[in-house]
Write a protein that holds these residues in place. Structure first.
Motif, PDB file in Angstrom:
ATOM      1  N   ILE A 126      15.851  23.497  -7.314  1.00  0.00           N
ATOM      2  CA  ILE A 126      16.238  25.322  -7.317  1.00  0.00           C
ATOM      3  C   ILE A 126      17.520  25.490  -6.877  1.00  0.00           C
ATOM      4  N   GLU A 127      18.475  26.391  -7.446  1.00  0.00           N
ATOM      5  CA  GLU A 127      19.613  26.782  -7.039  1.00  0.00           C
ATOM      6  C   GLU A 127      19.506  27.615  -5.680  1.00  0.00           C
TER       7      GLU A 127
ATOM      8  N   ILE B 214       7.746  24.923 -14.819  1.00  0.00           N
ATOM      9  CA  ILE B 214       8.688  23.853 -15.182  1.00  0.00           C
ATOM     10  C   ILE B 214       7.802  23.287 -16.283  1.00  0.00           C
ATOM     11  N   MET B 215       6.669  22.755 -15.950  1.00  0.00           N
ATOM     12  CA  MET B 215       5.942  22.006 -16.828  1.00  0.00           C
ATOM     13  C   MET B 215       5.420  22.778 -17.896  1.00  0.00           C
TER      14      MET B 215
ATOM     15  N   MET C  35      15.178  23.308 -22.398  1.00  0.00           N
ATOM     16  CA  MET C  35      14.630  23.670 -21.170  1.00  0.00           C
ATOM     17  C   MET C  35      15.581  25.061 -20.343  1.00  0.00           C
ATOM     18  N   THR C  36      16.734  24.569 -20.311  1.00  0.00           N
ATOM     19  CA  THR C  36      17.708  25.405 -19.838  1.00  0.00           C
ATOM     20  C   THR C  36      17.800  26.453 -20.418  1.00  0.00           C
TER      21      THR C  36
ATOM     22  N   LYS D 241      17.298  24.837 -12.043  1.00  0.00           N
ATOM     23  CA  LYS D 241      18.433  23.902 -12.834  1.00  0.00           C
ATOM     24  C   LYS D 241      17.958  22.493 -13.328  1.00  0.00           C
ATOM     25  N   VAL D 242      17.931  22.566 -14.613  1.00  0.00           N
ATOM     26  CA  VAL D 242      17.384  21.104 -14.916  1.00  0.00           C
ATOM     27  C   VAL D 242      18.549  20.131 -15.254  1.00  0.00           C
ATOM     28  N   GLU D 243      18.355  18.977 -14.408  1.00  0.00           N
ATOM     29  CA  GLU D 243      19.301  18.019 -14.444  1.00  0.00           C
ATOM     30  C   GLU D 243      19.403  16.894 -15.625  1.00  0.00           C
ATOM     31  N   SER D 244      18.216  16.342 -15.890  1.00  0.00           N
ATOM     32  CA  SER D 244      18.144  15.426 -16.963  1.00  0.00           C
ATOM     33  C   SER D 244      16.670  15.226 -17.338  1.00  0.00           C
TER      34      SER D 244
END
Length: 269
Positions: free
Chosen positions: A98-99, A119-120, A155-156, A165-168
């Protein structure tokens, strides 16, 4: 008298415990890797709290902690479509956080816990959309990294400015239909055998080239020798042969026409 003193000490101790407990409950601690948001009667008070200790009235307010560190969420998805129209299953992990600048918005709109549900949901939808664009065999090849990147980008795009923020995306185990799995394995084995055969053929080609070069060298050497064997050279070699024979201690009979010697064993063998 002693009875009254005991009661007084008990009351004082009880009061101390009550005050101490109240002090602990009214103290909110925000740890590293998270920020705090203060709520009073369900309303947000002030801005984002950085890591530290904050006092608040436990009866009317609380400090909501919002994690800003990386969260690793595991998911097991089934019935994912592929380009061929097959259904596959896979286990994967999504790394996100979370930003900090969106912490207030997250608490107001979805809540910290419900954020994982969002997210899911976005993950399931995005994975299905991406796998439908690839063949099942791509999940076992170099296309796998491209699939992970495409899911993260999808997703982003869908999360937008919600503050997540989706990292990977990390694809783990892939479960294919049994028949397709066998077909892919057979194909990979055939490709490996083909590579092995190419290596063997290349090695044989190099060996044939080596033998050709060696034969050419022998041929050239013989050609040079044959060209150099004129009449004078042959006479010289005959004289040298006679000299070597004369140095031998063995008894022998030498018959010659003056050019080529012939040896006859003394015993007549």
């Amino acid at each position: 008298m002693n009875y009254h003193k005991l009661n007084s000490k008990f009351i004082l101790s009880l009061l101390f415990l009550i005050v101490f407990s109240f002090s602990l409950s009214s103290c909110g601690i925000v740890r590293p890797g998270e920020v705090g948001v203060k709520q009073r009667f369900g309303k947000i008070i002030g801005g984002v709290r950085q890591p530290g200790m904050y006092l608040h009235n436990p009866f009317f307010s609380k400090i909501v902690k919002v994690p800003t560190r990386t969260i690793n969420m595991y998911a097991s998805l089934t019935s994912l479509p592929t380009k061929e129209g097959l259904n596959i299953s896979c286990d994967l992990s999504v790394l996100f956080h979370i930003e900090e600048k969106y912490a207030l918005q997250v608490v107001q709109t979805v809540g910290v816990k419900n954020g994982e549900n969002i997210i899911m949901s976005v993950l399931r939808s995005s994975v299905a959309d991406v796998t439908a664009q690839f063949a099942a065999k791509d999940l076992y090849t170099s296309e796998r990294h491209q699939i992970e990147t495409a899911i993260a980008e999808k997703m982003t795009e869908r999360l937008g400015d919600r503050g997540f923020k989706v990292e990977s995306i990390l694809l783990k185990s892939i479960i294919l239909p049994a028949q397709l799995s066998r077909t892919i394995e057979e194909k990979l084995q055939a490709e490996q055998q083909s590579q092995t055969m190419k290596f063997v053929l290349e090695r044989q080609r190099q060996e044939a080239e080596r033998m050709k070069i060696e034969a050419e060298g022998i041929r050239d050497a013989q050609k040079i020798i044959s060209e150099s064997l004129n009449e004078i050279a042959l006479k010289y070699l005959s004289i040298e042969a006679f000299k070597d024979l004369s140095k031998s201690n063995n008894a022998k009979v030498i018959i010659t026409n003056g050019k080529t010697p012939f040896l006859i064993n003394e015993d007549g063998d």
